[in-house]
Write an enzyme that holds these catalytic residues in place. Structure first.
Site, PDB file in Angstrom:
ATOM      1  N   ASP B  10       0.857  -1.188   0.000  1.00  0.00           N
ATOM      2  CA  ASP B  10       0.000   0.000   0.000  1.00  0.00           C
ATOM      3  C   ASP B  10       0.892   1.235   0.000  1.00  0.00           C
ATOM      4  OD1 ASP B  10      -2.355   1.625   0.248  1.00  0.00           O
ATOM      5  OD2 ASP B  10      -1.944   1.871   2.372  1.00  0.00           O
ATOM      6  N   SER B  11       0.319   2.364  -0.355  1.00  0.00           N
ATOM      7  CA  SER B  11       1.073   3.616  -0.315  1.00  0.00           C
ATOM      8  C   SER B  11       1.454   3.999   1.117  1.00  0.00           C
ATOM      9  CB  SER B  11       0.251   4.734  -0.943  1.00  0.00           C
ATOM     10  OG  SER B  11      -0.986   4.851  -0.280  1.00  0.00           O
ATOM     11  N   GLY B  43      -3.202   9.062  -3.831  1.00  0.00           N
ATOM     12  CA  GLY B  43      -4.511   9.486  -4.321  1.00  0.00           C
ATOM     13  C   GLY B  43      -4.531  10.815  -5.060  1.00  0.00           C
ATOM     14  N   CYS B  73      -4.123  -1.081  -2.204  1.00  0.00           N
ATOM     15  CA  CYS B  73      -4.248   0.371  -2.367  1.00  0.00           C
ATOM     16  C   CYS B  73      -5.120   0.575  -3.587  1.00  0.00           C
ATOM     17  CB  CYS B  73      -2.864   0.968  -2.586  1.00  0.00           C
ATOM     18  SG  CYS B  73      -2.865   2.707  -3.069  1.00  0.00           S
ATOM     19  N   THR B  75      -5.823   3.283  -5.319  1.00  0.00           N
ATOM     20  CA  THR B  75      -5.248   4.110  -6.375  1.00  0.00           C
ATOM     21  C   THR B  75      -4.219   3.301  -7.163  1.00  0.00           C
ATOM     22  OG1 THR B  75      -5.528   5.970  -4.867  1.00  0.00           O
ATOM     23  CG2 THR B  75      -4.228   6.355  -6.830  1.00  0.00           C
ATOM     24  N   GLU B 153      -6.407   8.585   9.718  1.00  0.00           N
ATOM     25  CA  GLU B 153      -5.033   8.636  10.224  1.00  0.00           C
ATOM     26  C   GLU B 153      -4.941   9.364  11.560  1.00  0.00           C
ATOM     27  OE1 GLU B 153      -2.206   9.807   7.267  1.00  0.00           O
ATOM     28  OE2 GLU B 153      -2.578   7.987   6.129  1.00  0.00           O
ATOM     29  N   CYS B 191     -11.528   2.863  -0.681  1.00  0.00           N
ATOM     30  CA  CYS B 191     -10.213   3.287  -0.189  1.00  0.00           C
ATOM     31  C   CYS B 191      -9.967   2.482   1.069  1.00  0.00           C
ATOM     32  CB  CYS B 191     -10.195   4.780   0.110  1.00  0.00           C
ATOM     33  SG  CYS B 191      -8.694   5.342   0.970  1.00  0.00           S
ATOM     34  N   HIS B 193      -8.476   3.121   3.675  1.00  0.00           N
ATOM     35  CA  HIS B 193      -8.617   3.858   4.934  1.00  0.00           C
ATOM     36  C   HIS B 193     -10.060   3.843   5.446  1.00  0.00           C
ATOM     37  CE1 HIS B 193      -4.717   5.662   4.013  1.00  0.00           C
ATOM     38  NE2 HIS B 193      -4.709   6.225   5.186  1.00  0.00           N
TER      39      HIS B 193
END
Lengths: 294, 294
Positions: B10-11, B43, B73, B75, B153, B191, B193
């Site tokens: 993932d990023s 993103g 991820c 994106t 986050e 996403c 997150h």
């Protein structure tokens, strides 16, 4: 050399608030603005990485033969300034921390100063150190407020979300106690994104808190530095405190010889133009932005 | 080969929600998780840049001799999957878009599906295309919801700010009309997150909306793929729908032969450990995270 452009660097679009302040004061100057959009945000990255990125960007701007380099990014200023000044000896380098810290020390009566910034800036401690260097007895409360960055980029400057986020960050600083003495009397907006949310921040901080906008204070520092060095283009000074009348005159004059602005970005030109316009206060077209690689 | 680890990329930390779902189902497997924290977020970056970064990360994980590669991820999946599959021929590569799109098509009665994701994922159109490929008559409403990333986050999963932001994004999709027929009946959390904010999102979307968590659906796809290929380590299957009893047994068994998890990050190990723990649902210590360069 006075004909050379002024270089302005930020990790992304936030530094455009500094460019806006500079354009207001120096409308006849040429500017080269570099946003390292491929690698933003800097605020969550390690000091070593940020310093490396900032130096690369500074060297890229040096190649445009700038007469002054403005590091319009708090995170990059806080960790990158020493190495940039060491490596880029030919031109003066101005960061955003020192001007903001100085303005805060001047504005505060009580000596209790609050700073909100990105996580990286707060952890780096540069504001805290700069304020204590200038005013050794000061008390500094520094807290990260990273959501303001996303809100500014989404254009949610006012309204219920901005208000709720501002209260979320500022209540622990300003609302924790009834005693006015233990509250800071000055708040530094220690991230170039934050001036976009100034109205919401001001409301949440409450009456009597002085807000220091580091974009405005940095622009003042650049004007003063170029003036002292005799490096201003003739008749370029715009509005500046204490010289309103002459400022109005020179703005009128300089509108005939308005300077140019070049925008460089390392990625996402479309997004830079779309979101950057909000920060700069005027539309940026895609055609105005050049893609560069660092 | 069945003894080899599963690579997850993932990023940043968002993909840890996918790793969490995988660990729940495959507790006896070994995992190598790579977060490209030096270059997050993906993103907001251009498709070319994201594809290049994702390929570098995939090649780095390939060097760990993984038996399966999960691009956790959205994106990176939306723009990087074709080139990664082309270059990394030796191992199966699973993205998060296809599983989420398939689950949404199965969940939706009306065929009107909403997708919230980052700006890059929405603009790339991968979910829209994948859904229309699987269900040609479907209607897809896709909107970016980038603030959810910052909220996740910061650990602001519930509460007034999360609620206000969820209503801000979801009211235009679900509250625009009184007619239930014109509202989507299914919402894809596009996403990694976003599952952290599932409760706030569910409340803002309203009753009767099915929420598709692409972390959970991706984990199911990986389990099915490894099972079909005979590449599961013996006795590693954890809880999986429709097999609760045997799952409980195998979880108990595998607790004796629990797999290992290696965390790799390209920057900010301290932050990765601190914030990543929230996403993974268990503490991550700094010592568990290795710094690598891509």
């Amino acid at each position: 050399l006075s004909e050379a452009p002024i270089g302005v660097f930020d990790s992304g679009m936030g530094g455009l608030t500094v460019l806006k302040a500079l354009l207001g004061r120096l409308p006849g100057e040429d500017f080269v603005y570099l946003g390292d959009t491929a690698r933003l945000p800097y605020g969550t990255k390690s000091p070593e990485t940020v310093a490396r990125y900032a130096l690369q960007a500074a060297e890229a701007l040096e190649a445009y033969r700038v007469k002054c380099l403005v590091i319009a990014c708090n995170t990059a200023s806080s960790v990158g300034l020493p190495i940039i000044r060491e490596r880029i000896e030919s031109v003066p380098v101005v960061g955003v921390i020192e001007p903001g810290a100085r303005a805060a020390c001047e504005a505060s009566s009580s000596g209790h100063i609050a700073v909100i910034a990105t996580e990286g800036t707060v952890r780096g401690g540069a504001y805290q150190q700069a304020i204590l260097r200038l005013r050794p007895g000061a008390r500094v409360t520094a807290l990260p407020a990273p959501l303001f960055v996303s809100l500014a980029e989404e254009g949610l400057h006012t309204g219920s979300i901005a208000g709720a986020v501002a209260r979320h960050y500022l209540r622990p600083i300003f609302g924790a106690t009834d005693s006015a003495e233990s509250r800071p009397d000055t708040l530094v907006l220690g991230c170039t994104h934050f001036p976009m949310l100034a109205a919401s921040i001001r409301r949440a901080a409450g009456r009597g808190v002085r807000i220091v906008d580091s974009a405005a204070t940095t622009a003042e520092t650049v004007v003063r530095g170029l003036t002292d060095a005799g490096l201003l283009r003739t008749g370029t000074t715009g509005s500046s405190s204490g010289a309103r009348k002459s400022a109005r005159k020179s703005v009128r004059k300089s509108s005939r010889t308005r300077g140019t602005v070049r925008f460089l970005a390392t990625d996402g030109i479309e997004r830079f133009a779309r979101i950057g316009g909000g920060f700069l206060g005027r539309a940026i077209t895609r055609g105005e932005v050049e893609l560069i690689d660092l």
